[in-house]
Structure formats: structure tokens, C-alpha cells
Design an enzyme around this catalytic site. Structure first.
Site, PDB file in Angstrom:
ATOM      1  N   LYS A  92     -28.264  16.611  -1.215  1.00  0.00           N
ATOM      2  CA  LYS A  92     -27.586  15.551  -1.157  1.00  0.00           C
ATOM      3  C   LYS A  92     -27.219  14.648  -2.081  1.00  0.00           C
ATOM      4  O   LYS A  92     -27.611  13.682  -1.986  1.00  0.00           O
ATOM      5  CB  LYS A  92     -27.112  14.237   0.804  1.00  0.00           C
ATOM      6  CG  LYS A  92     -26.440  13.768   0.437  1.00  0.00           C
ATOM      7  CD  LYS A  92     -26.303  12.883   2.337  1.00  0.00           C
ATOM      8  CE  LYS A  92     -25.477  11.893   2.378  1.00  0.00           C
ATOM      9  NZ  LYS A  92     -25.520  10.960   3.475  1.00  0.00           N
ATOM     10  N   ASP A 124     -30.362   9.146   7.869  1.00  0.00           N
ATOM     11  CA  ASP A 124     -30.982   8.047   6.044  1.00  0.00           C
ATOM     12  C   ASP A 124     -31.792   7.211   6.380  1.00  0.00           C
ATOM     13  O   ASP A 124     -31.005   6.670   6.361  1.00  0.00           O
ATOM     14  CB  ASP A 124     -29.528   8.333   6.129  1.00  0.00           C
ATOM     15  CG  ASP A 124     -28.786   9.507   5.564  1.00  0.00           C
ATOM     16  OD1 ASP A 124     -28.551  10.752   7.028  1.00  0.00           O
ATOM     17  OD2 ASP A 124     -27.572  10.189   4.348  1.00  0.00           O
ATOM     18  N   LYS A 133     -31.864  13.043  -1.330  1.00  0.00           N
ATOM     19  CA  LYS A 133     -30.698  12.672  -0.853  1.00  0.00           C
ATOM     20  C   LYS A 133     -30.707  11.409  -2.545  1.00  0.00           C
ATOM     21  O   LYS A 133     -31.728  11.030  -2.180  1.00  0.00           O
ATOM     22  CB  LYS A 133     -30.182  11.707  -0.057  1.00  0.00           C
ATOM     23  CG  LYS A 133     -29.175  10.470  -0.410  1.00  0.00           C
ATOM     24  CD  LYS A 133     -28.534  10.294   1.098  1.00  0.00           C
ATOM     25  CE  LYS A 133     -27.580   9.230   0.847  1.00  0.00           C
ATOM     26  NZ  LYS A 133     -26.760   8.376   1.801  1.00  0.00           N
TER      27      LYS A 133
END
Length: 293
Positions: free
Chosen positions: A238, A139, A202
Site C-alpha cells: 500500500k 494500520d 505501507k
């Protein structure tokens, strides 16, 4: 037009904050109640990225954190295990060597998380080392400062370089939507992140407020849908940061279902970054308060 301008010209950027708010309000009012079921809550448990990103994290605490996931499968064999354990890169080896459950990913936040304020050389090395130590997903944070200055070339270049460092492993790009302010900015950031090689987009790091919001999620899902229609490439979503209740989880699930459809309702394509939510979902499924994680 530049190459990036050509890419952006293919997408609908004529969106306003008001129309997004109205669309989200309508989805919440008309659709969320349909998904307030034990089956959906079980599914959501399997989409949780169990996360510890504290200053006080240590090898000992992260090992104990991982052992909870190992023990969960034995304690609740009929329930889905979490999708991922998410930690800082220095703990990738601890998690990968301790984790015994098949199908749980080892995710590391990387690239100078949470600010992304470091040299690109440092970011790529950190990512490479996390992969070497056992991370199966990465990430990263989009360089928000460059984005807000309109330097989209640098934004794309940095994401591409970090994706190269990931190799075959999936990379999530955190937009930090609370800093982007407008629906149009969130849409542009989503498109650039996918175009540059992000396998997921995300919402947030969870370190700044506001973190995830239903409005940001709606815009990001619309971008994912349009990107899929343009390229045939499926990108995951996400939400992370500020997921404090089971109802929050149901709202994000419903937005994904209504905008993207059933194809995204698997624990591969829909993830939720949280820790507190795991216990809340488990408690609802079991029917009594449980503090397992």
C-alpha cells in the site's frame, strides 16, 4: 547470529539508492504508458482506501463520508467501489454501523498513529478496541525511532504484539519511508515488518514529507517478492501519502506489475491510501470533472 540476523541474512541487502533510482526511471520510461488505459483506471478506483484522518473529523463528518460510499454504488453501478474506508479508531463504530456496501473494509489507523510514540500496552489496547468496534483491518506505524537505533528486537516485538491484538484481521505496517533515508533501510524495515506478522507493508502515514515515492515502492515490492520466494506467504502493498495525480497511481500500479506480477494486481493485495485520488480517477473514467467524494 541472533534470530533476526539469521532472517536478514537470507535477503539481498546489497542495494544502493542509485541502482534503485535507475531501475525506477527505466520502468517509468518504458512501461507506464502501457497501463494508461480506462481499464486500469477503473481497477485503481477499486484499490483506493478512502481516507479521512483530520483533526476536525467528527461522528457527523465521518458518517457523511461513509454515506458517500453507500451512494456511489447506486450512482455508478458499473464501476468498482473503493476497497476500504480508513479512519481513526474512535470512528470504527460509526463506519461499521453506517456502511452498507458489501466488500468494503473498515480500516483504522492504530498504535498511536502517526508517531507510534506510546507505550506498547496503550497501542495494543487501542488496536483491540478498534477491532471490537467494527474495524476489519488495522494500520499501525513501525516504531521508527527504535529501528533507526538498530533495536530490531523491539521493532519486531512491538509489531508482533499488535498483530496478536488484531487476531484474524489483517494488519498493515507503515514504514514511514521518508524517515528511513536509504534503500537498504527500507528493505530491512520491510523484511522485519513482514517477518513480525504484517499482512501488508505501507509506505507512509501521509503526515510527514517525503511520503510515498516510487523508489520506496520499488524497494518494498522487491522485499515482498523475495519474502514470497522464501516463505510462500503473499504480503500486500500500500503506497500512501503524496498520491496527488492519476499518473502517480499509474506509476505505482506499474511498479507492482513489473516487480510482483499479475498475482498482486487485485484490490486485496494492492491498495492506495488517498482521498483526492478517488475523484481524479472517477473524472478520468467518466470523461469529465466529477467531485463525488
Amino acid at each position: 547470529m541472533s534470530k533476526i540476523e539469521q532472517v536478514l541474512s537470507k535477503y539481498n541487502l546489497d542495494i544502493t539508492d542509485e541502482e534503485v533510482k535507475d531501475a525506477v526511471k527505466k520502468i517509468i520510461a518504458e512501461k507506464v504508458h502501457e497501463n494508461d488505459t480506462p481499464e486500469v483506471k477503473k481497477f485503481l478506483m477499486g484499490s483506493v482506501e478512502l481516507t479521512t484522518l483530520k483533526t476536525t473529523d467528527s461522528d457527523t463528518s465521518v458518517l457523511a463520508f461513509t454515506e458517500k460510499v453507500n451512494k456511489f454504488e447506486e450512482a455508478y453501478p458499473d464501476l468498482p467501489h473503493v476497497a476500504t474506508i480508513c479512519v481513526y479508531p474512535k470512528f470504527a463504530k460509526v463506519v461499521s454501523e453506517t456502511l452498507e456496501v458489501e466488500g468494503v473494509e473498515v480500516a483504522c489507523v492504530s498504535g498511536s498513529f502517526p508517531s507510534s510514540q506510546s507505550l506498547i500496552e496503550v497501542k495494543t489496547v487501542e488496536t483491540s478496541m478498534a477491532i471490537k468496534d467494527g474495524a476489519t483491518e488495522i494500520d499501525i506505524v513501525m516504531p521508527v525511532g527504535q529501528f533507526l537505533e538498530g533495536d530490531y528486537e523491539t521493532v519486531v516485538d512491538e509489531i508482533q504484539q499488535q498483530k496478536e491484538a488484531c487476531g484474524e484481521h489483517n494488519m498493515k505496517v507503515i514504514l514511514e519511508t521518508g524517515c528511513l533515508k536509504t534503500a537498504k533501510n527500507i528493505k530491512i524495515a520491510s523484511i522485519l515488518s513482514m517477518y513480525a506478522g504484517g499482512d501488508y507493508i505501507k509506505t507512509s502515514t501521509g503526515k510527514l514529507e517525503p511520503a510515498a515515492t516510487p523508489e520506496a515502492a520499488y524497494v518494498m515490492c522487491q522485499a515482498i517478492k523475495e519474502y514470497y520466494e522464501q516463505t510462500g506467504v503473499q504480503i500486500g502493498f500500500k503506497p500512501a501519502g503524496g498520491l496527488n495525480s492519476v499518473m502517480d497511481a499509474l506509476i505505482y500500479y506499474t511498479i507492482v506489475k513489473e516487480v510482483l506480477g499479475e498475482k498482486w494486481l487485485t484490490n486485496k493485495w494492492f491498495r492506495m491510501g488517498t482521498s483526492r485520488l478517488a475523484n481524479l480517477l472517477l473524472s478520468e473514467v467518466i470523461g469529465e470533472e466529477v467531485k463525488f467524494f
